[in-house]
Design an enzyme around this catalytic site. Sequence first.
Site, PDB file in Angstrom:
ATOM      1  N   PRO A   1       0.776  -1.242   0.000  1.00 21.42           N
ATOM      2  CA  PRO A   1       0.000   0.000   0.000  1.00 21.42           C
ATOM      3  C   PRO A   1       0.809   1.295   0.000  1.00 21.42           C
ATOM      4  CG  PRO A   1       0.007  -0.939   2.184  1.00 21.42           C
ATOM      5  CD  PRO A   1       0.726  -1.926   1.297  1.00 21.42           C
ATOM      6  N   CYS A   2       1.470   1.576  -1.109  1.00 21.95           N
ATOM      7  CA  CYS A   2       2.242   2.812  -1.197  1.00 21.95           C
ATOM      8  C   CYS A   2       1.346   4.045  -1.232  1.00 21.95           C
ATOM      9  CB  CYS A   2       3.194   2.778  -2.388  1.00 21.95           C
ATOM     10  SG  CYS A   2       2.409   2.498  -3.971  1.00 21.95           S
ATOM     11  N   HIS A   3       0.047   3.858  -1.478  1.00 18.13           N
ATOM     12  CA  HIS A   3      -0.875   4.999  -1.445  1.00 18.13           C
ATOM     13  C   HIS A   3      -0.992   5.571  -0.030  1.00 18.13           C
ATOM     14  CE1 HIS A   3      -3.486   1.542  -0.516  1.00 18.13           C
ATOM     15  NE2 HIS A   3      -4.174   2.390   0.220  1.00 18.13           N
TER      16      HIS A   3
END
Length: 166
Positions: free
Chosen positions: A123-125
């Site tokens: 989850p780089c968001h």
Amino acid sequence: MTAVFYYQTELGVISIEENGTALTKVYFGEPQLQCEADLRETALLQEAGQQVKEYLAGVRKDFTLPLAPEGTDFQQRVWAALQEIPYGETRTYGEIAVSVGCLQGARAVGLANNKNPLLLFIPCHRVVGIKGKLVGYAGGIAAKEYLLKLEKEQVGGKSAGECCES
């Protein structure tokens, strides 16, 4: 043999690739077939597609799939740290840099995020700029904003800017 399949979602088409045992890539848009990749839905890709749909519907908070992202040792450390960010929360690039032992490495973390081959699953968001600024996302800033809002609504928490101000 590598297989890739795509799924229509609230964010548009999301393509997922696997190597026979684990997921290797995710990208927004139609599949970008490599010479060695087959366009076919395997059991693993079908499960991945189902979990993405559940996540986007707000009923799944964690993915339970084997992942095999290719990257440098530093990228792997950053991606592992991203997976530790709880659903509905965010961290700054600087906070991730500190957590991987690179105290002044916010830009290096940003570069590692940019190379994340498994959007959503890693989850780089959930990584934001200073004071919660939404910067950089391979799926586009609108998609990043959508994902953060989705998670915030599911946990009833603070927005990215509210939780990350320092």
